[in-house]
Scaffold this motif. Structure first.
Motif, PDB file in Angstrom:
ATOM      1  N   TRP A  19       3.863 -15.015 -41.203  1.00  0.00           N
ATOM      2  CA  TRP A  19       3.432 -14.261 -40.026  1.00  0.00           C
ATOM      3  C   TRP A  19       3.249 -15.211 -38.848  1.00  0.00           C
ATOM      4  N   ALA A  20       4.256 -16.074 -38.643  1.00  0.00           N
ATOM      5  CA  ALA A  20       4.135 -17.126 -37.623  1.00  0.00           C
ATOM      6  C   ALA A  20       3.854 -16.559 -36.234  1.00  0.00           C
ATOM      7  N   GLU A  21       4.457 -15.395 -35.942  1.00  0.00           N
ATOM      8  CA  GLU A  21       4.275 -14.815 -34.605  1.00  0.00           C
ATOM      9  C   GLU A  21       2.861 -14.271 -34.401  1.00  0.00           C
ATOM     10  N   LEU A  22       2.116 -14.118 -35.505  1.00  0.00           N
ATOM     11  CA  LEU A  22       0.755 -13.585 -35.412  1.00  0.00           C
ATOM     12  C   LEU A  22      -0.313 -14.660 -35.537  1.00  0.00           C
ATOM     13  N   GLN A  23       0.100 -15.937 -35.615  1.00  0.00           N
ATOM     14  CA  GLN A  23      -0.847 -17.019 -35.871  1.00  0.00           C
ATOM     15  C   GLN A  23      -1.980 -17.057 -34.839  1.00  0.00           C
ATOM     16  N   THR A  24      -1.626 -16.951 -33.561  1.00  0.00           N
ATOM     17  CA  THR A  24      -2.649 -17.022 -32.510  1.00  0.00           C
ATOM     18  C   THR A  24      -3.610 -15.850 -32.604  1.00  0.00           C
ATOM     19  N   GLY A  25      -3.058 -14.650 -32.796  1.00  0.00           N
ATOM     20  CA  GLY A  25      -3.911 -13.472 -32.923  1.00  0.00           C
ATOM     21  C   GLY A  25      -4.827 -13.557 -34.133  1.00  0.00           C
ATOM     22  N   LEU A  26      -4.283 -14.027 -35.276  1.00  0.00           N
ATOM     23  CA  LEU A  26      -5.094 -14.183 -36.482  1.00  0.00           C
ATOM     24  C   LEU A  26      -6.203 -15.210 -36.280  1.00  0.00           C
ATOM     25  N   PHE A  27      -5.898 -16.270 -35.522  1.00  0.00           N
ATOM     26  CA  PHE A  27      -6.903 -17.294 -35.242  1.00  0.00           C
ATOM     27  C   PHE A  27      -8.130 -16.680 -34.577  1.00  0.00           C
ATOM     28  N   PHE A  28      -7.906 -15.871 -33.550  1.00  0.00           N
ATOM     29  CA  PHE A  28      -9.039 -15.292 -32.821  1.00  0.00           C
ATOM     30  C   PHE A  28      -9.732 -14.194 -33.641  1.00  0.00           C
ATOM     31  N   VAL A  29      -8.971 -13.474 -34.473  1.00  0.00           N
ATOM     32  CA  VAL A  29      -9.596 -12.463 -35.340  1.00  0.00           C
ATOM     33  C   VAL A  29     -10.532 -13.131 -36.336  1.00  0.00           C
ATOM     34  N   PHE A  30     -10.056 -14.182 -36.993  1.00  0.00           N
ATOM     35  CA  PHE A  30     -10.889 -14.874 -37.985  1.00  0.00           C
ATOM     36  C   PHE A  30     -12.056 -15.600 -37.323  1.00  0.00           C
ATOM     37  N   LEU A  31     -11.831 -16.121 -36.131  1.00  0.00           N
ATOM     38  CA  LEU A  31     -12.935 -16.765 -35.411  1.00  0.00           C
ATOM     39  C   LEU A  31     -14.027 -15.755 -35.091  1.00  0.00           C
ATOM     40  N   LEU A  32     -13.623 -14.562 -34.626  1.00  0.00           N
ATOM     41  CA  LEU A  32     -14.599 -13.516 -34.319  1.00  0.00           C
ATOM     42  C   LEU A  32     -15.348 -13.084 -35.576  1.00  0.00           C
ATOM     43  N   VAL A  33     -14.621 -12.897 -36.674  1.00  0.00           N
ATOM     44  CA  VAL A  33     -15.254 -12.502 -37.935  1.00  0.00           C
ATOM     45  C   VAL A  33     -16.250 -13.567 -38.382  1.00  0.00           C
ATOM     46  N   TYR A  34     -15.884 -14.828 -38.236  1.00  0.00           N
ATOM     47  CA  TYR A  34     -16.775 -15.929 -38.637  1.00  0.00           C
ATOM     48  C   TYR A  34     -18.042 -15.954 -37.798  1.00  0.00           C
ATOM     49  N   LEU A  35     -17.907 -15.754 -36.497  1.00  0.00           N
ATOM     50  CA  LEU A  35     -19.081 -15.750 -35.616  1.00  0.00           C
ATOM     51  C   LEU A  35     -20.002 -14.569 -35.948  1.00  0.00           C
ATOM     52  N   ILE A  36     -19.398 -13.401 -36.240  1.00  0.00           N
ATOM     53  CA  ILE A  36     -20.206 -12.239 -36.641  1.00  0.00           C
ATOM     54  C   ILE A  36     -20.911 -12.522 -37.969  1.00  0.00           C
ATOM     55  N   THR A  37     -20.206 -13.180 -38.890  1.00  0.00           N
ATOM     56  CA  THR A  37     -20.788 -13.533 -40.190  1.00  0.00           C
ATOM     57  C   THR A  37     -21.998 -14.441 -40.015  1.00  0.00           C
ATOM     58  N   LEU A  38     -21.834 -15.477 -39.191  1.00  0.00           N
ATOM     59  CA  LEU A  38     -22.947 -16.403 -38.948  1.00  0.00           C
ATOM     60  C   LEU A  38     -24.111 -15.684 -38.291  1.00  0.00           C
ATOM     61  N   GLY A  39     -23.814 -14.898 -37.234  1.00  0.00           N
ATOM     62  CA  GLY A  39     -24.870 -14.198 -36.516  1.00  0.00           C
ATOM     63  C   GLY A  39     -25.604 -13.199 -37.394  1.00  0.00           C
ATOM     64  N   GLY A  40     -24.853 -12.409 -38.157  1.00  0.00           N
ATOM     65  CA  GLY A  40     -25.468 -11.387 -38.999  1.00  0.00           C
ATOM     66  C   GLY A  40     -26.318 -11.963 -40.111  1.00  0.00           C
ATOM     67  N   ASN A  41     -25.777 -12.941 -40.826  1.00  0.00           N
ATOM     68  CA  ASN A  41     -26.505 -13.491 -41.969  1.00  0.00           C
ATOM     69  C   ASN A  41     -27.671 -14.375 -41.548  1.00  0.00           C
ATOM     70  N   LEU A  42     -27.486 -15.176 -40.508  1.00  0.00           N
ATOM     71  CA  LEU A  42     -28.613 -15.971 -40.010  1.00  0.00           C
ATOM     72  C   LEU A  42     -29.689 -15.059 -39.434  1.00  0.00           C
ATOM     73  N   GLY A  43     -29.260 -13.935 -38.838  1.00  0.00           N
ATOM     74  CA  GLY A  43     -30.223 -12.959 -38.324  1.00  0.00           C
ATOM     75  C   GLY A  43     -31.051 -12.333 -39.439  1.00  0.00           C
ATOM     76  N   VAL A  44     -30.397 -12.001 -40.561  1.00  0.00           N
ATOM     77  CA  VAL A  44     -31.124 -11.451 -41.704  1.00  0.00           C
ATOM     78  C   VAL A  44     -32.131 -12.463 -42.240  1.00  0.00           C
ATOM     79  N   MET A  45     -31.717 -13.719 -42.352  1.00  0.00           N
ATOM     80  CA  MET A  45     -32.609 -14.762 -42.849  1.00  0.00           C
ATOM     81  C   MET A  45     -33.816 -14.931 -41.932  1.00  0.00           C
TER      82      MET A  45
END
Length: 313
Positions: A19-45
């Motif tokens: 999915w070479a043509e989607l690499q940039t889009g996937l980068f920002f999707v996974f980055l957003l998911v990671y930031l939400i993961t950090l925010g949500g779980n650290l918020g619960v803690m």
């Protein structure tokens, strides 16, 4: 690429090259998911630590689940982002072994912790008069320590077995992190004895955890059916709903990936499922426990209320 007879000193994670043509889009999707993961779980803690009404065994275990989800995602996603950014993610042999170790540690600990949380719900629902004496601070710490200790033993053995194999066919790992099945494809030595031990350990971890969860919920179900009022049954079941959802998501994908066997026939299917349980589920867990939990939602309201008051002052 390493040739036959040449020891591998680094690996190349191919990630999602098709999915070479989607690499940039996937980068920002996974980055957003990671930031939400950090925010949500650290918020619960932070919420569990700051709100006195959440200082209960259930939320103590929940805060450790959030901690594991932060660690879980942080073991996988940064390397995934690097792979997407550079098209090929080069990782040293030692870093690959470390990623494998900590991934196995987090996954195993989460299995055991979900079983501990099921046992906690069993005691709360089936033996409410003994709950306070059974779930003392010392008992909670002992259960969590047992989960981490069992996970550590599993991780040491699995990592030792996997990285004592000779890798010389290639150094290209057709995956987005150092996982067992794609690494075994690169082996040029006999792997069957080690492979049997590794999968036996995976089976024991999953089977033990699932057995504790199923037995706990069978007793919980029996207790709920004995409650005469529909409202009482619904209220009791609601205390377990979030945990049941988290268990179904995590173990469903984990069992699919590790116990279905013959990975090579559907590598892209395995990649998608692996993304779900290594990247998506850690993001979903805090949402599951907050959106479906009245006490957490009320604690969030109190926290926002305190923030508004402090701003006014």
């Amino acid at each position: 690429m390493a040739e036959n007879g040449t020891a591998v000193t680094e690996f190349v994670l191919l990630g999602f090259q098709l999915w070479a043509e989607l690499q940039t889009g996937l980068f920002f999707v996974f980055l957003l998911v990671y930031l939400i993961t950090l925010g949500g779980n650290l918020g619960v803690m932070a919420l569990v630590q700051s709100d006195p009404r959440l200082q209960t065994p259930m939320y103590f275990f929940l805060s450790h689940l959030s901690f594991l989800d932060v660690c879980y995602a942080s073991v996988i996603v940064p390397q995934l982002l690097e792979t997407l950014r550079s098209d090929k993610g080069t990782i040293t042999f030692e870093r690959c072994a470390a990623q494998f170790f900590f991934f196995t540690l987090c996954a195993s600990a989460e299995c055991f912790l979900l079983a501990v949380m099921a046992y906690d719900r069993y005691v709360a629902v089936c033996k409410p008069l003994l709950y306070a004496s059974a779930m003392t601070p010392q008992a909670r710490l002992g259960l969590v320590a047992g989960a981490y200790g069992g996970a550590a033993v599993n991780s040491v053995v699995r990592t030792g077995c996997t990285f004592s194999i000779s890798f010389c066919k290639s150094n290209q790992v057709d995956f987005f992190f150092c996982d067992l099945p794609p690494l075994l494809k690169l082996a040029c030595s006999e792997t069957r004895p080690r492979e049997r031990l590794i999968y036996l350990l995976a089976f024991l971890v999953i089977a033990t955890s699932v057995s504790v969860i199923l037995i706990s919920y069978l007793f919980i179900l029996r207790a709920i059916l004995k409650i005469r009022s529909a409202g009482g049954r619904a209220k009791t079941f609601s205390t377990c709903a979030s945990h049941i959802t988290a268990v179904a998501l995590f173990f469903g994908t984990l069992i699919f990936i590790y116990l279905k066997g013959n990975m090579g026939k559907s590598l892209w299917e395995d990649k998608i499922v692996s993304v779900f349980y290594t990247v998506v589920i850690p993001m979903l867990n805090p949402l599951i426990y907050s959106l479906r939990n009245k006490e957490v939602k009320e604690a969030l309201k109190r926290a926002f209320g305190r923030m508004k008051v402090s701003r006014v002052e």
